[in-house]
Design a protein around this motif. Structure first.
Motif, short mmCIF file in Angstrom:
data_model
loop_
_atom_site.label_atom_id
_atom_site.label_comp_id
_atom_site.label_asym_id
_atom_site.label_seq_id
_atom_site.Cartn_x
_atom_site.Cartn_y
_atom_site.Cartn_z
N GLY A 157 0.78 -1.23 0.00
CA GLY A 157 0.00 0.00 0.00
C GLY A 157 0.80 1.28 0.00
O GLY A 157 0.25 2.36 0.22
N ARG A 158 2.10 1.19 -0.23
CA ARG A 158 2.93 2.40 -0.22
C ARG A 158 3.85 2.44 -1.43
O ARG A 158 4.30 1.41 -1.92
CB ARG A 158 3.85 2.42 1.02
N TRP A 159 4.17 3.68 -1.87
CA TRP A 159 5.24 3.86 -2.84
C TRP A 159 6.55 3.67 -2.12
O TRP A 159 6.73 4.21 -1.01
CB TRP A 159 5.18 5.26 -3.46
N VAL A 160 7.45 2.93 -2.72
CA VAL A 160 8.75 2.67 -2.09
C VAL A 160 9.85 2.81 -3.14
O VAL A 160 9.61 2.67 -4.34
CB VAL A 160 8.82 1.25 -1.49
N SER A 161 11.05 3.07 -2.66
CA SER A 161 12.22 2.99 -3.53
C SER A 161 12.61 1.52 -3.65
O SER A 161 12.56 0.78 -2.66
CB SER A 161 13.37 3.79 -2.92
N THR A 162 12.99 1.11 -4.83
CA THR A 162 13.41 -0.28 -5.01
C THR A 162 14.91 -0.47 -4.78
O THR A 162 15.43 -1.57 -4.98
CB THR A 162 13.01 -0.79 -6.42
N LEU A 163 15.59 0.60 -4.37
CA LEU A 163 17.01 0.47 -4.02
C LEU A 163 17.13 -0.23 -2.67
O LEU A 163 16.16 -0.30 -1.90
CB LEU A 163 17.65 1.86 -3.95
N GLU A 164 18.33 -0.68 -2.37
CA GLU A 164 18.53 -1.36 -1.09
C GLU A 164 18.26 -0.38 0.06
O GLU A 164 18.49 0.83 -0.10
CB GLU A 164 19.95 -1.91 -1.00
N PRO A 165 17.76 -0.87 1.19
CA PRO A 165 17.45 0.01 2.31
C PRO A 165 18.66 0.87 2.70
O PRO A 165 19.78 0.37 2.76
CB PRO A 165 17.08 -0.97 3.44
N GLY A 166 18.41 2.14 2.92
CA GLY A 166 19.47 3.05 3.36
C GLY A 166 20.21 3.73 2.22
O GLY A 166 20.94 4.71 2.45
N LEU A 167 20.04 3.25 0.99
CA LEU A 167 20.70 3.89 -0.16
C LEU A 167 19.71 4.86 -0.81
O LEU A 167 18.65 4.46 -1.26
CB LEU A 167 21.12 2.82 -1.17
N THR A 168 20.07 6.14 -0.83
CA THR A 168 19.17 7.12 -1.46
C THR A 168 19.36 7.08 -2.98
O THR A 168 20.40 6.65 -3.49
CB THR A 168 19.46 8.55 -0.95
N GLU A 169 18.34 7.57 -3.67
CA GLU A 169 18.40 7.62 -5.14
C GLU A 169 19.57 8.51 -5.58
O GLU A 169 20.29 8.19 -6.54
CB GLU A 169 17.09 8.17 -5.70
#
Ligand SMILES: NC(=O)c1ccc[n+]([C@@H]2O[C@H](COP(=O)([O-])OP(=O)(O)OC[C@H]3O[C@@H](n4cnc5c(N)ncnc54)[C@H](OP(=O)(O)O)[C@@H]3O)[C@@H](O)[C@H]2O)c1
Length: 215
Positions: free
Chosen positions: A103-115
């Motif tokens: 139910g949320r938009w998420v980044s598909t990068l590894e946790p803790g890595l910003t775009e």
């Protein structure tokens, strides 16, 4: 209105929803804009607005500052062909590697890595900054023109000179830039971040991202 920066020519790579809206805002502000498209001949409408349309490499070569507005899922394939042309330049990264989970938009990068940190790693010879990434495309142009300088846009980057240029460019595009910090702190403007797809005034945004010091 006089321009806030000395940027001569801006390139916008990608002629989709974000690229067109951002490019039009800068054209509106009096900047010279060259769009980079996989199909320059198919972008005649942009030429009619006063922009130049070229291939992505030609556009990147021709500009001082380059906005990346291509799909997050495919940007990695495009970057090697652009890396030489982008070397030594400010690259404004609007791209998101985005997914939808629980139910949320998420980044598909590894946790803790910003775009932004990810992009800086892909383009080590460029100065990467982040902007536009949290603004839904359909409101980028109308709010930047009909309600110019009411709405905040979060920006981030590690290089002070590049951030000063970005601040001027976002202001000239009709948005109030809010510097939320360096690339490692920029998760607020990534998918799933605290300002993602949401609209705030400058004061409100500063509260949301935990900036206590006034501009
Ligand atoms: N839409 C939003 O509300 C929004 C908001 C913030 C950030 N973003 C991010 O901004 C980026 C652009 O989003 P958008 O909504 O503008 O996307 P879009 O409408 O799909 O446009 C992307 C453009 O990128 C170019 N492109 C280059 N390589 C491509 C490829 N392999 N496949 C498809 N297009 C390719 C295309 O322009 P040419 O055909 O001219 O090459 C295309 O029009 C994305 O990373 C997105 O996550 C989107």
């Amino acid at each position: 209105m006089p321009k806030s920066t000395t940027v001569g020519r801006l390139a916008v790579i990608g002629t989709g929803k974000i690229g067109q809206a951002a490019g039009k805002l800068w054209l509106h502000a009096g900047y010279e804009v060259v769009f980079g498209s996989r199909n320059p001949a198919g972008a005649a409408a942009l030429a009619e607005l006063g922009a130049t349309v070229a291939t992505p490499v030609e556009a990147a070569r021709a500009a001082d500052v380059v906005l990346l507005a291509v799909p997050g899922e495919t940007v990695e394939e495009l970057l090697p062909s652009l890396a030489d042309a982008l070397a030594g330049k400010i690259v404004i990264d609007a791209t998101n590697k985005i997914g939808f989970a629980e139910g949320r938009w998420v980044s598909t990068l590894e946790p803790g890595l910003t775009e932004g940190r990810w992009m800086a790693g892909q383009l080590p010879r460029s100065t990467v900054v982040r902007a536009f990434s949290h603004i839904p495309d359909e409101l980028l142009w109308p709010r930047g023109t009909e309600q110019a300088l009411y709405w905040a846009m979060a920006i981030a980057g590690d290089d002070r000179a590049a951030m000063a240029t970005l601040t001027g460019l976002i202001h000239d595009a009709g948005w109030v830039p809010v510097d939320i910090g360096g690339l490692d702190e920029s998760g607020h403007l990534d998918p799933g971040g605290s300002v993602f797809h949401l609209f705030y005034t400058e004061i409100e945004m500063r509260e949301v991202v935990g900036l206590t010091v006034a501009a």
